[in-house]
Every structure is written in C-alpha cells, then in structure tokens.
Design an enzyme around this catalytic site. Sequence first.
Site, PDB file in Angstrom:
ATOM      1  N   ARG A 161       0.784  -1.235   0.000  1.00 22.39           N
ATOM      2  CA  ARG A 161       0.000   0.000   0.000  1.00 22.39           C
ATOM      3  C   ARG A 161       0.816   1.286   0.000  1.00 22.39           C
ATOM      4  O   ARG A 161       0.265   2.362  -0.149  1.00 22.39           O
ATOM      5  CB  ARG A 161      -0.915   0.015   1.235  1.00 22.39           C
ATOM      6  CG  ARG A 161      -0.144   0.027   2.532  1.00 22.39           C
ATOM      7  CD  ARG A 161      -1.003  -0.289   3.748  1.00 22.39           C
ATOM      8  NE  ARG A 161      -0.223  -0.236   4.973  1.00 22.39           N
ATOM      9  CZ  ARG A 161       0.626  -1.185   5.383  1.00 22.39           C
ATOM     10  NH1 ARG A 161       0.801  -2.269   4.657  1.00 22.39           N
ATOM     11  NH2 ARG A 161       1.293  -1.060   6.497  1.00 22.39           N
ATOM     12  N   CYS A 167     -10.861  21.983  17.095  1.00 23.63           N
ATOM     13  CA  CYS A 167      -9.598  21.258  16.950  1.00 23.63           C
ATOM     14  C   CYS A 167      -9.834  19.774  17.246  1.00 23.63           C
ATOM     15  O   CYS A 167     -10.961  19.358  17.541  1.00 23.63           O
ATOM     16  CB  CYS A 167      -8.522  21.856  17.857  1.00 23.63           C
ATOM     17  SG  CYS A 167      -8.644  21.389  19.593  1.00 23.63           S
ATOM     18  N   CYS A 215      -2.941  -0.858  12.071  1.00 23.78           N
ATOM     19  CA  CYS A 215      -2.800  -1.562  10.785  1.00 23.78           C
ATOM     20  C   CYS A 215      -2.087  -2.892  10.972  1.00 23.78           C
ATOM     21  O   CYS A 215      -2.299  -3.830  10.217  1.00 23.78           O
ATOM     22  CB  CYS A 215      -2.009  -0.712   9.802  1.00 23.78           C
ATOM     23  SG  CYS A 215      -2.804   0.840   9.461  1.00 23.78           S
ATOM     24  N   CYS A 270     -13.037  23.649  25.295  1.00 24.11           N
ATOM     25  CA  CYS A 270     -11.914  22.773  24.924  1.00 24.11           C
ATOM     26  C   CYS A 270     -10.649  23.189  25.686  1.00 24.11           C
ATOM     27  O   CYS A 270     -10.296  24.365  25.733  1.00 24.11           O
ATOM     28  CB  CYS A 270     -11.669  22.863  23.415  1.00 24.11           C
ATOM     29  SG  CYS A 270     -10.200  21.967  22.877  1.00 24.11           S
TER      30      CYS A 270
HETATM   31 ZN   LIG Z   1     -10.363  22.530  20.607  1.00 23.09          ZN
END
Ligand SMILES: [Zn+2]
Length: 364
Positions: free
Chosen positions: A75, A191, A207, A265
């Site tokens: 990949r 964010c 993965c 946040c």
């Molecule tokens: Zn934020």
Amino acid sequence: MNPSTPGISSDERYSRQVLFPGIGRKGQELLAGARVAIVGVGAIGAATASLLARAGIGRLILIDRDIVEPSNLQRQVLFDEADAAASMPKAEAARARIAQFNSEIEVEAHTADLVPANICELLADADLLLDCADNFETRYLVNDYAVQQGKPWIYAGAIGAKAATMNILPRLEDSGLSSDDCNPAWAPTGCLACLFPGAPSGAVETCDTAGILGPAVNLAASLQAAEALKLLTGQAGLMRRTFLSFDLWTGERAAISNAAPDPDCAVCGSRTFRHLAGKSRPHITLCGRNSVQIHEHQRPLSLTALLHQLQLHPEIEELRANPLLLRFRRGPHQVTVFPDGRALIQGTTDAGVARSIYARFIGS
Ligand SMILES: [Zn+2]
C-alpha cells in the site's frame, strides 16, 4: 524551461491542473511558493506526498521514524522492493523517489521521531501540517503545536477499509499571527481535542493488528491532498468542516461537525498544551544493555484482548500471556507488555524504535 529537467517545462508539467478553474495560473504560482510538512511517510503520507509533489508544492518537509519493510509494499506507493531489501528510512526513500518524477521542487527528509523537543524546529517553516502518523500521541502533539502557533493542519487516518479525515483551522488572533494575501483569514474550526478530548485508552487496533486495504489509504490521502490544495491556493472557505469517515467495504459514511471551536476545549479554548509540554507522554528509559522501557501507566490493557489481536500476525513469534504479562518476539525485538500498559522492548537502545513498535502492536 528548468535547466535541471531538460525537455520538461513547468507550463507543460502542470498544464492540466492549471486548466482546472479551481487552480488556474495564479493558484499554480501559490502552490510553487507553498511549504508543507508531512508527519509520517507511511501509507497515507507517501500517497499524499506523491499527490502534492506532482501538483508542484514548492517545498515538502517529510518526517518519519521508520524504515521500509516488505509488508509496506502492498500500500505504500513511494517504495519498492529494493527499498525494503536495503531497509531504507522511509523519509529518505520517499525523497529519492519524488526526485525521479519532480526534480523541480525541494524535498527535505528527516528520519526522526516527532517529539516535543524537536517539533518547533522541524515544523517551523511549514505553512500547513499534514498528519499522516500511525499513532494518537503524535496527532495530539501536532494539534497542540498547530493551535499554539496558529498553523492549519489536516488529520488523515485509515484502518481496515475505513478512511477518516478532518481539517483543523486554528484561530490566528490567539497566536499573534495575522493572515497575508496568500492565505486569507479563515473562520476557525474545532480542533482535534474539541471532538475527541483524549486519545482512546487500552489496546487500540492498528494496521499491524487489524489490517488495512490500499484503497482506504488512497481515499484518505486524496481527501487530505484536495483540502490542502484549497488551503494553499487561498480558498480556505471551501474546506470541509466535518470529521469525515468512509468505509469502502460497507459504503457507510459518517460526518461529525467541527464547524466551530468548543469554548470549553482544554486546547483551543483554555490554550493548555499538555502534549507540547511533554506531560502526556510516557516516560522512556534505557534499561540493561539493550532494552528500552516505556513507562506507560495510564493505559490499562486487557492482555487477553491483546493476545487475540496479535495471535494471527504472521511476523509475531513466541506469543504467550499469563495474567501478569504478555510477551512476544518480532524480528530482533522481544516485547513484554504489562496490564497497566507498561512495556519492555529488548533488542534496541533506540527510544524511537521502541515507540514505533509500541504504536504498531499495542497502539498509542
Ligand atoms: Zn479545541
């Protein structure tokens, strides 16, 4: 005509992209002056780097801590069998391959683990940060740095048949920066921490434990590169304002809005940068002559679940577990994991190698 590429003019090279009305001649000039950092040159990072190098981004800064392995070739589009045989560092192998198809652009290769101590130096020159990392620790570090510095960044990830991506456009006024003609001000988005305040806990699928399809990688890279082209040509207003995920196997699509910052946040609201300060990182020590200990004490793990994740992995040998620890060997490294998340990696004295193994097989 560029003297370094006889027979190929820039006009000819980029002609089809310039014909596209969203780019045009002015957009192509802006791309030639753009500086983009790609954090992680594995599957998505290599595909995004290929797209952006071919598109004529003037300067690419490639950062990766790993080497090319045979299992990457399914990949990771910039690497070949010779790179795997020679255990080439991914950033350097990518730089060499890009030079074969676009020698007009500048490519910097850094074989390094992106950490609080080097992030300011490695990313200082970039106008845009592209996260193509394989672990959440690096993503939250990039988020802290980008919000603090007022630099836009684009998250992209893929696992199994799923691709996910999100654009993060931080407030410029808090960073003390202002917009310029090439980059008109954007309305800030939420964010990474607005949507996901903390990284997932416990063992995380990666993965290396859940597998991955090449088409999911290329979808994530295409979405990321297209959003980058919008930003770099001064069209931030056209950028998507959602966390988007797409499952190529089932066709399911989900979008969560990050259209506006969350005032509560901790990162973009209170501007507390714990990851940048190194406070969220596990302590790492060298122990013995040839081993590294990762003192991760805040990721309680189910060793039974981890045993289940790892037992089908073709490169893992001598896998065994009891209630106190899980141990396996992979190539020259023996890994011992404890229920609180602590790990001992024997066979290396390189903290970056140890962190890479932890991220791939346990998740971080
Ligand atoms: Zn934020």
